[in-house]
Design an enzyme around this catalytic site. Structure first.
Site, mmCIF file in Angstrom:
data_model
loop_
_atom_site.group_PDB
_atom_site.id
_atom_site.type_symbol
_atom_site.label_atom_id
_atom_site.label_comp_id
_atom_site.label_asym_id
_atom_site.label_seq_id
_atom_site.Cartn_x
_atom_site.Cartn_y
_atom_site.Cartn_z
ATOM 1 N N TYR A 90 -11.626 5.359 -10.661
ATOM 2 C CA TYR A 90 -11.282 6.129 -9.467
ATOM 3 C C TYR A 90 -11.141 7.630 -9.700
ATOM 4 C CZ TYR A 90 -9.042 1.519 -8.472
ATOM 5 O OH TYR A 90 -8.744 0.199 -8.336
ATOM 6 N N GLU B 299 4.175 -6.736 1.072
ATOM 7 C CA GLU B 299 3.714 -6.979 -0.294
ATOM 8 C C GLU B 299 3.670 -5.699 -1.133
ATOM 9 O OE1 GLU B 299 0.678 -10.655 0.833
ATOM 10 O OE2 GLU B 299 -0.110 -8.650 0.435
ATOM 11 N N PRO B 300 4.803 -5.082 -1.392
ATOM 12 C CA PRO B 300 4.787 -3.909 -2.277
ATOM 13 C C PRO B 300 4.531 -4.330 -3.723
ATOM 14 C CG PRO B 300 7.041 -4.493 -1.724
ATOM 15 C CD PRO B 300 6.156 -5.404 -0.917
ATOM 16 N N GLY B 301 3.675 -3.618 -4.388
ATOM 17 C CA GLY B 301 3.412 -3.880 -5.803
ATOM 18 C C GLY B 301 3.498 -2.589 -6.585
ATOM 19 N N TYR C 68 -1.406 -1.417 -12.344
ATOM 20 C CA TYR C 68 -2.855 -1.440 -12.555
ATOM 21 C C TYR C 68 -3.271 -0.775 -13.863
ATOM 22 C CZ TYR C 68 -2.452 -2.739 -7.708
ATOM 23 O OH TYR C 68 -2.079 -3.374 -6.550
ATOM 24 N N ARG D 6 -8.342 3.390 -15.103
ATOM 25 C CA ARG D 6 -8.282 3.904 -13.739
ATOM 26 C C ARG D 6 -8.987 5.252 -13.570
ATOM 27 N NH1 ARG D 6 -4.052 5.197 -11.338
ATOM 28 N NH2 ARG D 6 -4.702 4.585 -9.252
ATOM 29 N N GLY E 150 0.782 -1.238 0.000
ATOM 30 C CA GLY E 150 0.000 0.000 0.000
ATOM 31 C C GLY E 150 0.803 1.271 0.000
ATOM 32 N N CYS F 11 -15.919 4.349 -27.696
ATOM 33 C CA CYS F 11 -17.241 4.926 -27.885
ATOM 34 C C CYS F 11 -17.943 4.977 -26.523
ATOM 35 C CB CYS F 11 -18.025 4.085 -28.882
ATOM 36 S SG CYS F 11 -19.555 4.862 -29.415
ATOM 37 N N GLU F 12 -17.484 5.892 -25.707
ATOM 38 C CA GLU F 12 -17.925 5.987 -24.309
ATOM 39 C C GLU F 12 -17.604 7.394 -23.826
ATOM 40 O OE1 GLU F 12 -19.665 4.416 -21.008
ATOM 41 O OE2 GLU F 12 -18.944 2.977 -22.483
#
Length: 441
Positions: free
Chosen positions: A338, A294-296, A394, A334, A249, A365-366
Site C-alpha cells: 500500500y 468489528e474493530p481490529g 496487519y 504493508r 474500519g 533480496c528485493e
C-alpha cells in the site's frame, strides 16, 4: 510520536512501552521483535464495549476483528474483556478455539469459505456465519442438514458507501469482491433466497465500508442505508432483521498526517452510529437491532511497536540515504502493498534531534523491500535500535518466510513485564515441512 501513559520516553532517553525499556527488550529477545502493549489493547476493548453498554443499553456486541492480529493470547484477552471475535479462516477459528474462546461469540467471515472451513465451523458450534455467495448458502444449508443443526447467518451487503481510504482497502464499492450490492438489487435477491433455506436462520445483515477511516459521516451513511434496506425487506418479505453488523474500519495514527484520536474520541464514533440507528429505527417503525461492530486495527494497531537493529547505512549523494535494518517486507509487507506510511524513531536515542531524512530498507533480496520511506531520524549508526510505531495490526498477521527469513516473535508487555505470546521461529521451523523425495536422494 503519539505519546501516552504506556508509550513514552524514559529517564535514559530510551523508548518505553508498557513500562519496558525498548533497548532492554531488544537485548533480551533480539530483533526484529514485535512488541504489543497489553494495557492499550484492553483499554480499547473496554472503550467499545462500555460505549455499547452505556449508549445502546448493552443491546450489542463488540467483535474483535482478529485478522488484524491473531494469536491465542489476544483471544484470551478478548474473552477476559467480555467481547466476541470475528474470524476469516479455518486457521483463525482453530486458534480461537484452541485458546478456549466460546464458540457462540465467534462470527465467521470470508468471501470464499472452503467446505472444510464450514464443516469445522459447524463442528465447533460457531455462533454466526456471515454468508457471501449463493454457492456458500447452498453448501452451508446442506452441511447444516447433515449435522441436524439450524445455523444462524448474516448476509454480507455492499451499501455502496465510498470511504476516503486507500482503494485496496475500500470494501464497499460496487465492484468489490465482497457482499451483495444494494444498488443493483442483488442484496434483495439473496435475502429472498436465504429465507427459503430450511437449515439456515437468517438473522440480519453485515456490511463493512473499508479501513483506516476517520470521518464519522461514512459510518453514519452506512447505518442509514442499512436501516432503510432492512425496512424494505420487512415490507417486501415480512422479514424482520434483528441483527445489524456495521463492521469496523476506524482509523489510527501512523504519522502526523493522521489524526491523533483519543479513546474518548473513538467512543464518539460509535455514539454517532448508535444515534443514527436509533433515529432510523424510530423513523421506519423498526425495533432497534442487536448491534455488532468489528474493530481490529483500532484495538491493536497503536499497541504494536516493531524493534530492529540498524545495519548497513548507504548514502547516494543528492538522491537518497538508506538505513538498512534486520527486518523487511517478510515481517511487514504493508509498504510494498500500500506504500503505507509509518513513524520511525531511534529507541536508544529518543532525545536526539531528527535532522536526517532516510528510507528504512529491509534485508530481503528485493528492490521494493522498504519498511518506511522518507522518515526523519537522528543520524543513525550501525547498532542503533530503530523502532517503527503503530505496527500492531496487519504486520505479524501478514508476515511470511520470504527469502526464508524467520518470522519474528511477539512479546506482550504490561507494567514492566514482558512475555512471549508467539515464540521466535527457527531455521528448523522453516524446513520442518520440506520433504526430499527418495528419487532425489
Amino acid at each position: 510520536m503519539n505519546v501516552r501513559e504506556t508509550l513514552k520516553i524514559d529517564q535514559n532517553g530510551h523508548l518505553e512501552i508498557g513500562g519496558c525499556d525498548a533497548v532492554e527488550l531488544a537485548k533480551k529477545f533480539g530483533t526484529p521483535l514485535y512488541v504489543m502493549d497489553e494495557k492499550y489493547i484492553r483499554d480499547m476493548c473496554r472503550v467499545y464495549r462500555d460505549t455499547i453498554e452505556k449508549k445502546y443499553g448493552g443491546n450489542g456486541l463488540v467483535l474483535y476483528a482478529s485478522k488484524a492480529f491473531s494469536c491465542m493470547a489476544v483471544y484470551k484477552i478478548a474473552q477476559q474483556e467480555n467481547i466476541g471475535v470475528d474470524v476469516v479462516s479455518g486457521g483463525e477459528l482453530y486458534t480461537a478455539v484452541k485458546a478456549g474462546f466460546p464458540a457462540d461469540k465467534i462470527y465467521m467471515h470470508g468471501n470464499n469459505k472452503l467446505r472444510s472451513e464450514l464443516e469445522y465451523a459447524l463442528e465447533c458450534g460457531v455462533g454466526t456465519i456471515v454468508v457471501d455467495a449463493y454457492s456458500e448458502l447452498d453448501m452451508l444449508d446442506g452441511l447444516a442438514e447433515k449435522c441436524g443443526k439450524k445455523q444462524d447467518i448474516l448476509l454480507r451487503v455492499n451499501p455502496g458507501v465510498e470511504a476516503h481510504t486507500h482503494h485496496f482497502i475500500q470494501t464497499a464499492k460496487t465492484d468489490s469482491k465482497f457482499g451483495f450490492s444494494l444498488s443493483d438489487g442483488t442484496a434483495e435477491k439473496i435475502t429472498e433466497y436465504a429465507l427459503g433455506k430450511k437449515n439456515l436462520r437468517l438473522r440480519g445483515y453485515h456490511c463493512h465500508i473499508g479501513s483506516q477511516i476517520f470521518e464519522k459521516q461514512s459510518f453514519r451513511l452506512a447505518a442509514d442505508k442499512m436501516m432503510a434496506f432492512m425496512s424494505g425487506m420487512k415490507q417486501k418479505f415480512g422479514f424482520v432483521a434483528d441483527k445489524l453488523n456495521l463492521g469496523g474500519g476506524y482509523g489510527i495514527w501512523y504519522t502526523d498526517e493522521d489524526a491523533k484520536i483519543s479513546s474518548a474520541q473513538y467512543a464518539l464514533y460509535l455514539d454517532a452510529v448508535v444515534d443514527e440507528i436509533k433515529a432510523k429505527a424510530k423513523e421506519y417503525s423498526l425495533d432497534e437491532p442487536y448491534l455488532l461492530i468489528e474493530p481490529g486495527r483500532s484495538i491493536v494497531g497503536e499497541a504494536g511497536v516493531t524493534l530492529y537493529t540498524v545495519g548497513a547505512i548507504k548514502e547516494i549523494p543528492g538522491v537518497k540515504k538508506y538505513v538498512a535494518v534486520d527486518g523487511g517486507m517478510f515481517e511487514n509487507p504493508r509498504y510494498a502493498l500500500y506504500q503505507a506510511k509509518y513513524t520511525a524513531v531511534l529507541a536508544n536515542r529518543m532525545n536526539d534531534k531528527a535532522d536526517d531524512v532516510v528510507t528504512v530498507a529491509g534485508k530481503c533480496c528485493e528492490s521494493g523491500d522498504i519498511v518506511c520511506a522518507n522518515v526523519p531520524l537522528p543520524k543513525a549508526k550501525t547498532g542503533d535500535i530503530l523502532a517503527v510505531l503503530s505496527t500492531g495490526a496487519y504486520n505479524y498477521s501478514m508476515a511470511s518466510n520470504y527469502n526464508r527469513n524467520p518470522i519474528p516473535p511477539v512479546v506482550l508487555v504490561n507494567e514492566g513485564h514482558a512475555d512471549y505470546v508467539v515464540k521466535p521461529q527457527t531455521f528448523e521451523d522453516i524446513v520442518r515441512n520440506d520433504v526430499v523425495p527418495e528419487r532425489l536422494r
